[in-house]
Enzyme design. Structure first.
Site, PDB file in Angstrom:
ATOM      1  N   HIS A 121       7.460  -8.514  -3.821  1.00  0.00           N
ATOM      2  CA  HIS A 121       6.593  -9.450  -3.106  1.00  0.00           C
ATOM      3  C   HIS A 121       6.184 -10.563  -4.053  1.00  0.00           C
ATOM      4  O   HIS A 121       6.250 -10.431  -5.281  1.00  0.00           O
ATOM      5  CB  HIS A 121       5.353  -8.742  -2.540  1.00  0.00           C
ATOM      6  CG  HIS A 121       4.334  -8.376  -3.578  1.00  0.00           C
ATOM      7  ND1 HIS A 121       3.313  -9.217  -3.964  1.00  0.00           N
ATOM      8  CD2 HIS A 121       4.175  -7.239  -4.318  1.00  0.00           C
ATOM      9  CE1 HIS A 121       2.573  -8.623  -4.879  1.00  0.00           C
ATOM     10  NE2 HIS A 121       3.072  -7.427  -5.120  1.00  0.00           N
ATOM     11  N   CYS A 122       5.781 -11.700  -3.474  1.00  0.00           N
ATOM     12  CA  CYS A 122       5.231 -12.791  -4.269  1.00  0.00           C
ATOM     13  C   CYS A 122       3.786 -13.010  -3.834  1.00  0.00           C
ATOM     14  O   CYS A 122       3.139 -12.057  -3.400  1.00  0.00           O
ATOM     15  CB  CYS A 122       6.075 -14.055  -4.113  1.00  0.00           C
ATOM     16  SG  CYS A 122       6.229 -14.606  -2.397  1.00  0.00           S
ATOM     17  N   ALA A 123       3.274 -14.210  -3.890  1.00  0.00           N
ATOM     18  CA  ALA A 123       1.855 -14.450  -3.600  1.00  0.00           C
ATOM     19  C   ALA A 123       1.497 -14.203  -2.143  1.00  0.00           C
ATOM     20  O   ALA A 123       0.387 -13.755  -1.838  1.00  0.00           O
ATOM     21  CB  ALA A 123       1.488 -15.879  -3.990  1.00  0.00           C
ATOM     22  N   ARG A 128       4.353 -13.315   0.384  1.00  0.00           N
ATOM     23  CA  ARG A 128       5.497 -12.843   1.173  1.00  0.00           C
ATOM     24  C   ARG A 128       6.090 -11.549   0.635  1.00  0.00           C
ATOM     25  O   ARG A 128       6.117 -11.324  -0.573  1.00  0.00           O
ATOM     26  CB  ARG A 128       6.603 -13.914   1.180  1.00  0.00           C
ATOM     27  CG  ARG A 128       6.296 -15.142   1.992  1.00  0.00           C
ATOM     28  CD  ARG A 128       7.196 -16.301   1.589  1.00  0.00           C
ATOM     29  NE  ARG A 128       6.745 -16.915   0.348  1.00  0.00           N
ATOM     30  CZ  ARG A 128       7.515 -17.665  -0.439  1.00  0.00           C
ATOM     31  NH1 ARG A 128       8.758 -17.889  -0.107  1.00  0.00           N
ATOM     32  NH2 ARG A 128       7.035 -18.177  -1.548  1.00  0.00           N
TER      33      ARG A 128
END
Length: 486
Positions: A26-28, A30
């Site tokens: 995951h990112c910030a 998504r």
């Protein structure tokens, strides 16, 4: 019960179960999946999950927009799915299985330039500021520049060139280092290679054109000689040399015994590369770079510049979808090296603004849709600051008509930009702050272009929706309900 247990269970089922997950991270905001078979994923079912705010696919990754709670959701999802999360780099590596050769090449190019962008942006802002205080003559100062009337600003002007020179003249060092980092080879060798391309003992690249052929210094090897020419600010020579060094090192590691590899791998990788860089790759790369920049510059400033600007403005957002827009970084830098600025980058900033303006119209049209606003409002802000992916994938492509409206607005702004000859100092901050990187003499034309990039997408987006143009079955309200209501 865990907060997102039901949503995570639904998402696992909708993407095809544990067996369809090759990698996940995951990112910030998504969840990022690499799926074994993306066709299995039921995107409509995923969009109907309460926590999900949208989906899109990019660079071989299936991405699900969750929002600021993505870290919590990710932890519950991996627990329910029984899968181990991996790093972003591991997901990028795994996603290559879903990419063709062109996508992989573009991905490599993007990863080479991405670490350099912060420095290049700073450099562009510095050049812009130096132009303001050192080049603009003010009537209030009796037709003189700020530098001419103030010793403090004269000192500031001279001092800032230390940073500007380090960023742009020594750009090949950053490129060869970044290639070594990307390829997993010895980074200090990449740095050393870059320094050999810009060493002070070489004739500066900016002085070559005004130096007679018989005055160019050279290394004399008896039966042949190599001209001692530097490659300051040159992009393609540095890229060719950097990749040659990386592949030589990778190949040598396979054949040289590990016990002596520390000595012989660097030796037999670096020396032949430096020799090839100055004898073959440098001249060839310079010629290729000059040809590309001359062709693009001719298109941007020639008789049909208005057509070039409108076509580029119209097509830039679709290039973002494919990832091909990363190629413009190299072209912008080559234009800056050859012509002292770039006419291409202003149109990129205008395209950012246009996409954000289309989303702004969606916010107005769909006001009250709280779920959509969790995507659209941050996406608009992001666009106006130069990052368009959240807007393009989260809103504009979902509806299509705002995406087309933004493309048309960008085309109109691009036409004006090239017609006025707007030039930026270099790559800079995108979106609305992009004006800070524009040469001061073009600020007023660029402000007009910005106004066009704001107004036209807003007006067209509203018009398209009201008239049912490019909308799903011409009934926008029903499509909104289907997409965003649970």
């Amino acid at each position: 019960m865990a907060k997102y247990q039901d949503d995570a269970t639904q998402l696992l089922k909708a993407i095809g179960g544990k067996g369809n997950i090759s990698a996940v991270t995951h990112c910030a905001t998504r969840m990022r999946f690499v799926l074994n078979d993306q066709s299995i994923a039921d995107e409509k079912a995923i969009d109907d999950i309460p926590v999900v705010k949208g989906t899109f696919t990019q660079a071989g990754q299936f991405q699900v927009i969750i929002g600021n709670d993505v870290a919590t959701f990710y932890n519950e999802f991996t627990k329910i799915a029984g899968v181990e999360g991996v790093s972003k780099d591991a997901v990028k590596s795994a996603s290559k299985q879903n990419q063709n050769a062109i996508q992989k090449a573009i991905g490599i190019l993007a990863e080479v330039f991405a670490p350099l962008i912060p420095a290049i942006v700073v450099g562009g802002l510095i050049l812009g500021f130096r132009n303001i205080i050192g080049e603009i003559k003010f009537d209030s100062l009796d037709g003189q520049t700020i530098v001419q009337v103030s010793q403090f600003w004269k000192g500031t002007y001279d001092f800032l060139w230390l940073i500007g020179e380090a960023i742009f003249h020594f750009l090949p060092v950053g490129i060869t280092w970044s290639i070594a980092k990307k390829m997993g080879t010895t980074q200090i060798l990449g740095i050393v290679l870059g320094i050999t391309l810009v060493s002070p003992q070489l004739l500066n690249a900016y002085s070559v054109a005004e130096t007679a052929a018989n005055k160019i210094p050279y290394w004399d090897f008896g039966f042949f000689h190599i001209e001692m020419i530097g490659y300051q600010a040159q992009v393609i020579p540095a890229m060719l040399a950097g990749f040659l060094l990386a592949y030589l090192e990778i190949g040598l590691r396979k054949v040289i015994p590990q016990a002596i590899s520390m000595i012989f791998v660097p030796f037999f990788a670096l020396i032949p590369t430096v020799l090839a860089a100055h004898l073959i790759l440098g001249p060839i790369g310079w010629s290729i770079g000059s040809w590309i920049s001359n062709v693009v510059y001719a298109g941007l400033t020639g008789s049909f510049s208005w057509l070039f600007g409108s076509v580029f403005g119209f097509l830039y957002a679709p290039l973002v979808i494919t990832g091909l827009h990363h190629m413009t970084n190299a072209i912008d830098l080559q234009l800056t090296a050859d012509f002292g600025g770039t006419n291409l980058w202003p149109m990129i900033a205008l395209s950012n603004i246009a996409q954000g303006s289309a989303v702004l119209a969606i916010i107005f049209l769909h006001r009250g849709n709280k779920k959509e606003e969790q995507i659209s409002i941050p996406a608009t802000i992001s666009c106006y600051l130069g990052v368009t992916e959240p807007a393009i994938f989260g809103i504009n492509l979902k509806y299509v008509y705002p995406f087309v409206a933004a493309m048309i607005g960008s085309a109109c702004a691009g036409l004006l930009s090239t017609s006025f000859g707007v030039m930026a100092n270099s790559i800079g901050v995108g979106g609305l702050p992009g004006i800070l990187s524009i040469k001061p003499e073009f600020w007023m034309p660029f402000l007009l272009c910005m106004a066009v990039a704001i107004v036209i997408p807003i007006v067209l987006t509203i018009f398209f929706e009201k008239k049912g143009i490019l909308t799903k079955a011409g009934v926008v309200d029903d499509s909104i309900s289907d997409l965003f209501n649970n």
